[in-house]
Design a protein around this motif. Structure first.
Motif, PDB file in Angstrom:
ATOM      1  N   HIS A  54      43.224  41.565  41.602  1.00  0.00           N
ATOM      2  CA  HIS A  54      42.025  40.773  41.305  1.00  0.00           C
ATOM      3  C   HIS A  54      40.782  41.636  41.207  1.00  0.00           C
ATOM      4  O   HIS A  54      39.784  41.219  40.626  1.00  0.00           O
ATOM      5  N   VAL A  86      39.891  22.960  37.210  1.00  0.00           N
ATOM      6  CA  VAL A  86      38.839  23.369  38.148  1.00  0.00           C
ATOM      7  C   VAL A  86      37.589  23.758  37.357  1.00  0.00           C
ATOM      8  O   VAL A  86      37.633  24.700  36.572  1.00  0.00           O
ATOM      9  N   PRO A  87      36.491  23.033  37.559  1.00  0.00           N
ATOM     10  CA  PRO A  87      35.273  23.344  36.794  1.00  0.00           C
ATOM     11  C   PRO A  87      34.857  24.794  37.018  1.00  0.00           C
ATOM     12  O   PRO A  87      34.819  25.261  38.158  1.00  0.00           O
ATOM     13  N   SER A 138      36.448  27.436  36.275  1.00  0.00           N
ATOM     14  CA  SER A 138      37.550  28.380  36.493  1.00  0.00           C
ATOM     15  C   SER A 138      37.723  29.319  35.296  1.00  0.00           C
ATOM     16  O   SER A 138      37.909  30.528  35.465  1.00  0.00           O
ATOM     17  N   ARG A 155      35.003  31.889  35.233  1.00  0.00           N
ATOM     18  CA  ARG A 155      35.194  32.921  36.257  1.00  0.00           C
ATOM     19  C   ARG A 155      36.318  33.880  35.866  1.00  0.00           C
ATOM     20  O   ARG A 155      36.239  35.073  36.151  1.00  0.00           O
ATOM     21  N   ARG A 208      35.860  37.758  35.358  1.00  0.00           N
ATOM     22  CA  ARG A 208      36.724  38.708  36.066  1.00  0.00           C
ATOM     23  C   ARG A 208      37.313  39.732  35.100  1.00  0.00           C
ATOM     24  O   ARG A 208      37.368  40.919  35.415  1.00  0.00           O
ATOM     25  N   ARG A 242      34.605  42.178  34.425  1.00  0.00           N
ATOM     26  CA  ARG A 242      34.311  42.979  35.602  1.00  0.00           C
ATOM     27  C   ARG A 242      35.386  44.051  35.789  1.00  0.00           C
ATOM     28  O   ARG A 242      35.089  45.207  36.091  1.00  0.00           O
ATOM     29  N   ILE A 243      36.645  43.651  35.579  1.00  0.00           N
ATOM     30  CA  ILE A 243      37.758  44.600  35.711  1.00  0.00           C
ATOM     31  C   ILE A 243      37.615  45.706  34.664  1.00  0.00           C
ATOM     32  O   ILE A 243      37.781  46.890  34.960  1.00  0.00           O
TER      33      ILE A 243
END
Lengths: 524, 524
Positions: free
Chosen positions: B426, B465-466, B468, B471, B475, B478-479
């Protein structure tokens, strides 16, 4: 002598002995170690007996306040502040003697007597080469002061009975778990112990810049909680009809709303409240959509005026929905109820909830939620009175004045306004936004004065999981390395001081210091 | 012409048409795009009809193998390899024409015809300025080849019925969830589809360097699984007596044990097995200690010989305990059973389990565990036969020959030996060890030839999931940024090519490409 001069004269006095009633500025040392806003009487405050006192402060004791607890907290606040305030004078005295004979012994003696702990020997021993590394000594002293105080208070305060009672009350209200996410801002560091008067062990807490908590992580915590109910019937049986309550806490500043509000939301109260409300709704939707059979959670939004610790509670309607415009302003309740008898004040407080609901044309909250709101408002009345009695109705340090940054897991003792900026995170990669805000705050507070940013990296581990402690230790070191990589300029100048601790999850576990892998590569 | 010359001559031939039986080296293009080990007949292999064939390969078809499935897989392997092998020749042809008139149209035509997709227009358009950026085109082509194939196969193969049947079998064996953590090594990328013949949807899988899976994350997955059983009765009721089964898969190389084993454990088989066993024990202890009421999990340790895909299964005793010394060697079972009738072979396979237990003086496994082991051994016999039939009993690419690195979540289609190095992570901060190993592998495979390391960053999100999806996208970015920061030299030279995709969790969700926030800052 004008009000301001009188106020400064007051500040220059020695801290009052423990237990003495104070209605003035906070107990301040002669040499504050961090910037203080020298205040004059701003709008909403009035001069009374040489001090600025909020015009909201009641002239007599309020009927619903916990007088004994307020005295205890005042003593606690004075002690903690005095211990941190002692650092700079002690280090100044030590610095002045660095070229004298027997310096090392003398320095340790001063540290022991005035700070209660010793300084790192190698730093003292190396002083003769160039000069004493005051940054290292300062960083060490701040974190040691915290740890020393934490040890003292964790032994002294054992709040388990109180926590158990509070958890029983939560269950009576229909909530088997209360999980609070305030903003990471240090001015909310006293949220539980002071502002809401909730025992630390009674609730779960994870702070994020702007109260923007991690939805996925919260779903995970919800899952863990529910499984325990199904498997163990703890804290309630799975068919008890109780729910998980998620509380988000934003903040604002009534005296300087456009500058001293929440930095993560551009000091815009409405945006801070709406963003927290949206995040709560996202969490609720995640549970309702992700799990079948009517799974749901309760949510609650609270705002804190960081000038005086008065709260606003946004009242959920019968369906649990909230609105930024529908809230009870507890400072108004305090003013209205100050002269009343206790029973009348209690009725008035309940009526304030009804009025908030009626004025916005919404339905009333469920009975349990209503009881919880009444309890929180009542608890907060004690804190409003506390700020009136001990801080003239408004904190002298309206803005940031944190002593250190706490990253990782929260420490479970020693909570106090402006004690620490706390960012809950597992990696700097994901928590970078929270850390950046903290570093920005401390760049103004410390770095401009040549002082380092003290960072306490702390993680809990599970004694029952093999390798958990080793992984917590490795995480501490990884976080430290990532911080040093992210802020190379500060790191190079010795303006970052990272301490690392791990602690078992079992109640009463001690904090254990973590060393660098290679003590030679510690270097600042 | 000696054996080696004959082998090389074979390799130079065009790939055999689909469906044609092959008992030789893998279908290889004339211009392999990654290094291949030119092999001679090493110990344990013998020359037969101009090819090196493992002396373990049975001269006739084995009674227990799935002939139809083997043919299907051979076709699949040839197709996938051929598509990747087409990249370098196509790009060479395009490169040769870069200064001709109408280059851009001609290049796209070649790409469409020979690769099945188009190349990025801006790269082609910029070629006239200096020269064609072959690194970008290569990185793009590798990842596009993967995505194109994934789309084709996810439409063609719908394994849900098969997955459901397998899950029912697991439940009959007493396991309501099977969670497999192999090593991240690309030679295990065909573990489920080929080596163990398990439908991809029937098991959870997360790869880590050295199979060193994350205990805390696994406790979380266990918690989620158990809660579903309690709340929804899925996949079994909470009182069904079934357990969560955690499988760790290490690997070794029989022909070159000290070099081509698991790099994370210094190519030491025993250490790789013991480390995986210790991690399984830690997970089991974490569940048993962390949860009351007899909570536990089952564990299983499997070793894979990456030369020939034969497995060793370490047989748990009646208490679920395993030992590195107590295992069934399935290559031996294959040899022993090759000439037998099916019923006799099945009996022999069962007897191999009893012998392993008896020789080490241990108790026999539970009935359900025994059934599962028998099924896995039987499944793997088909794969041993497959490697005999299609790869002469030993892969030509004994070592690493991955096409790209997959970081984040696993792709759920297109699994094949040496297709990709997969690290489940992650954050780069926590997954750095896994990524470092991957980069080291590709430094030898690609960078030494001037080719970039293609990295496919992939995350799943929950449509319910609101926030999600947002994000997951954040991610990915970011990775990517963290990778570029971690390997600045590679990044500067254009030797890192990161693609990003997200995908909903619902079955059948498409992979969605993620762009850089600012397309101008993409730059390599």
């Amino acid at each position: 002598m004008n009000t301001r001069q009188r106020l400064e004269a007051m500040r220059a006095r020695q801290p009052a002995p423990a237990g003495m009633a104070m209605r003035a500025a906070p107990a301040a040392s002669t040499l504050p170690s961090w910037p203080q806003r020298v205040s004059f009487c701003p709008p909403g405050m009035q001069e009374r007996g040489g001090e600025c006192v909020s015009s909201a402060c009641a002239p007599q004791a309020h009927p619903l306040i916990d007088v004994a607890r307020n005295a205890e907290l005042a003593d606690y606040e004075r002690t903690v502040r005095a211990r941190f305030d002692a650092i700079v004078p002690a280090l100044k005295e030590i610095a002045a003697q660095q070229h004298e004979a027997g310096f090392e012994q003398r320095a340790q003696q001063i540290a022991r007597e005035r700070l209660g702990f010793e300084l790192p020997e190698t730093v003292l021993a190396d002083a003769w080469v160039t000069t004493l590394d005051m940054r290292k000594l300062y960083g060490h002293s701040v974190l040691q002061t915290y740890h020393t105080l934490a040890r003292e208070y964790s032994a002294r305060w054992n709040g388990h009975a109180e926590a158990d009672a509070m958890q029983r009350f939560f269950v009576e209200c229909g909530f088997h778990e209360v999980d609070i996410s305030p903003c990471a801002d240090g001015r909310l560091k006293g949220l539980l112990q002071f502002v809401l008067r909730l025992p630390l062990q009674a609730v779960r807490r994870k702070s994020y810049a702007g109260a923007m908590f991690d939805v996925e992580l919260n779903v995970k915590h919800w899952t863990e909680t529910e499984l325990r109910r199904f498997r163990e019937g703890v804290p309630t049986l799975s068919d008890a009809g109780t729910r998980y309550l998620k509380v988000a806490v934003y903040h604002f500043s009534s005296s300087d709303p456009h500058h001293e509000g929440c930095a993560a939301h551009g000091s815009d109260d409405r945006q801070a409240a709406q963003a927290a409300l949206d995040r709560l709704a996202a969490f609720r939707t995640a549970i309702e959509n992700g799990f079948c059979c009517g799974a749901s959670v309760a949510t609650l939004l609270i705002g804190v005026d960081t000038d005086n610790d008065a709260i606003k509670i946004h009242v959920p309607d019968a369906n649990g929905e909230m609105d930024t415009a529908c809230f009870v302003d507890n400072l108004a309740v305090y003013r209205q109820t100050a002269g009343m008898a206790a029973s009348e004040a209690r009725w008035r407080l309940g009526a304030a909830i009804d009025e908030a609901v009626r004025e916005t044309g919404r339905s009333a909250p469920e009975t349990g939620m209503r009881s919880l709101i009444e309890r929180l408002l009542t608890n907060n009345l004690s804190q409003i009175d506390y700020v009136c009695a001990n801080h003239g109705g408004r904190y002298a340090d309206v803005g940031h004045a944190e002593r250190f940054i706490n990253l990782g897991d929260s420490f479970d003792v020693l909570h106090l306004r402006n004690l620490a900026y706390f960012g809950h995170l597992h990696t700097i990669e994901e928590g970078a936004a929270d850390v950046d805000v903290g570093i920005k705050i401390f760049s103004k507070l410390n770095v401009t004065h040549g002082l380092p940013v003290p960072i306490a990296i702390h993680f809990r581990y599970d004694e029952q999981v093999p390798g958990s402690r080793e992984r917590a230790v490795a995480r501490c070191r990884r976080i430290k390395a990532a911080i040093e990589t992210r802020y190379p300029a500060l790191c190079k100048e010795g303006l970052l001081f990272c301490g690392m601790t791990v602690q078992g999850k079992a109640p009463g576990s001690a904090q254990e210091e973590v060393s660098d892998i290679d003590t030679n590569s510690h270097g600042h």
